[in-house]
Design a protein around this motif. Structure first.
Motif, short mmCIF file in Angstrom:
data_model
loop_
_atom_site.label_atom_id
_atom_site.label_comp_id
_atom_site.label_asym_id
_atom_site.label_seq_id
_atom_site.Cartn_x
_atom_site.Cartn_y
_atom_site.Cartn_z
N PHE A 193 55.51 116.40 45.50
CA PHE A 193 54.22 116.26 44.83
C PHE A 193 53.41 114.95 45.46
CE2 PHE A 193 56.94 118.65 41.79
CZ PHE A 193 56.43 119.73 41.93
N ALA A 194 53.31 114.80 46.74
CA ALA A 194 52.75 113.42 47.10
C ALA A 194 51.03 113.85 46.98
CB ALA A 194 53.23 113.33 48.62
N GLN A 195 50.83 114.88 47.11
CA GLN A 195 49.40 115.18 47.20
C GLN A 195 48.65 115.04 45.88
OE1 GLN A 195 47.58 115.11 50.09
NE2 GLN A 195 49.30 114.83 50.95
N SER A 196 49.45 114.97 44.88
CA SER A 196 49.01 114.83 43.49
C SER A 196 47.77 113.71 43.54
CB SER A 196 50.04 114.49 42.63
OG SER A 196 50.36 113.34 42.52
N PRO A 197 46.84 113.72 42.88
CA PRO A 197 45.80 112.76 42.69
C PRO A 197 46.25 111.33 42.44
CG PRO A 197 44.95 114.65 41.48
CD PRO A 197 46.17 114.94 41.89
N ARG B 52 58.31 106.13 47.67
CA ARG B 52 57.77 107.32 47.53
C ARG B 52 57.29 107.79 46.14
NH1 ARG B 52 60.76 112.26 49.91
NH2 ARG B 52 62.11 111.82 48.02
N CYS B 53 55.96 108.10 46.11
CA CYS B 53 55.57 108.66 44.95
C CYS B 53 55.42 110.43 44.88
CB CYS B 53 53.96 108.24 44.66
SG CYS B 53 53.37 108.89 43.20
N GLY B 54 55.63 111.13 44.07
CA GLY B 54 55.44 112.62 44.26
C GLY B 54 56.60 113.32 43.81
N LEU B 55 57.75 112.67 43.36
CA LEU B 55 59.04 113.46 43.01
C LEU B 55 58.56 114.09 41.63
CD1 LEU B 55 59.93 110.95 44.94
CD2 LEU B 55 62.19 111.57 43.78
N PRO B 56 59.24 115.17 41.37
CA PRO B 56 59.18 115.99 40.00
C PRO B 56 59.72 115.05 38.97
CG PRO B 56 60.41 117.34 41.63
CD PRO B 56 60.29 115.88 42.35
N ALA C 233 56.93 111.47 39.68
CA ALA C 233 57.80 109.89 39.56
C ALA C 233 57.70 109.46 40.70
CB ALA C 233 59.28 110.41 39.49
N ILE C 234 58.13 108.02 40.80
CA ILE C 234 58.17 107.40 42.05
C ILE C 234 59.70 106.94 42.28
CG2 ILE C 234 57.83 105.04 42.90
CD1 ILE C 234 55.33 104.89 41.40
N GLU C 235 60.20 107.16 43.52
CA GLU C 235 61.67 106.59 44.01
C GLU C 235 61.26 105.45 44.69
OE1 GLU C 235 65.17 109.14 45.53
OE2 GLU C 235 63.35 109.09 47.10
N VAL C 236 62.34 104.52 44.21
CA VAL C 236 62.25 103.23 45.45
C VAL C 236 63.88 103.33 45.74
CG1 VAL C 236 62.32 100.63 45.40
CG2 VAL C 236 60.80 102.18 44.13
N LEU C 237 64.08 103.36 47.26
CA LEU C 237 65.22 103.22 47.93
C LEU C 237 65.57 101.89 48.37
CD1 LEU C 237 65.11 106.35 49.89
CD2 LEU C 237 66.15 106.04 47.82
N VAL C 238 66.55 101.20 47.81
CA VAL C 238 66.83 99.67 48.17
C VAL C 238 68.23 99.43 49.10
CG1 VAL C 238 67.10 97.34 47.02
CG2 VAL C 238 65.51 99.09 46.08
N PRO C 239 68.23 98.95 50.12
CA PRO C 239 69.46 98.79 50.99
C PRO C 239 70.42 97.79 50.27
CG PRO C 239 67.49 98.84 52.45
CD PRO C 239 67.13 98.94 51.11
N LYS C 240 71.43 98.02 50.55
CA LYS C 240 72.50 96.88 49.85
C LYS C 240 72.17 95.46 50.19
CE LYS C 240 76.73 99.71 49.55
NZ LYS C 240 78.25 99.79 50.06
N SER C 241 71.76 95.21 51.23
CA SER C 241 71.32 93.75 51.61
C SER C 241 70.26 93.16 50.62
CB SER C 241 70.83 93.58 53.05
OG SER C 241 69.65 94.44 53.38
#
Length: 141
Positions: free
Chosen positions: A26-30, A67-71, A107-115
């Protein structure tokens, strides 16, 4: 699941590199198109992504990805933490961790590497961004 398997792949050419990030469903949501991502995360500067979508952003190397636009997430038994007034579901990945807003739609997802350490340590900078999203009434309990 590895960060690389989820959405991230560094693409390196002779003169530049950018982080390959696929926009979410849903990245194209306003709400996602009008986000104002932070300039720096964990001291790392914003880096280029292969997507020109304003719903994705990356910082540092290895890259922290947002990333923004997750269900919106359904009720869950996974770890849920509140950081600066925003609820996040946090899960471990083989090479880091992921945090997804809980109670926002999209929803927003944030991916964070172990470092960079555990994902919750990186979430305060995303609170203002997450608070821009519509809520759906769900909260960590």
């Amino acid at each position: 699941m590895a960060l690389g398997a989820a959405v991230v792949l560094c693409v390196v050419s002779a003169c530049s590199s950018s982080v390959d990030v696929s926009p979410a469903q849903f990245a194209q949501s306003p709400a996602c198109r009008s986000l104002s991502w932070p300039d720096r995360v964990s001291g790392a500067e914003h880096v280029a992504t292969t997507s020109d979508s304003p719903s994705v952003a990356a910082w540092g190397s290895p890259a922290i990805i947002a990333r923004c636009g997750l269900p919106p997430l359904a009720p869950t038994t996974e770890e849920c933490v509140t950081v600066d007034g925003v609820d996040w579901v946090v899960r471990s990945l083989s090479d880091g961790s992921a945090a997804t807003t809980f109670g926002t739609d999209p929803a927003i997802e944030v991916l964070v590497p172990k470092s960079y350490g555990p994902a919750p340590l990186q979430l305060p900078v995303f609170a203002a961004v997450a608070k821009q999203l519509p809520t759906n009434g769900r909260h960590c309990s």
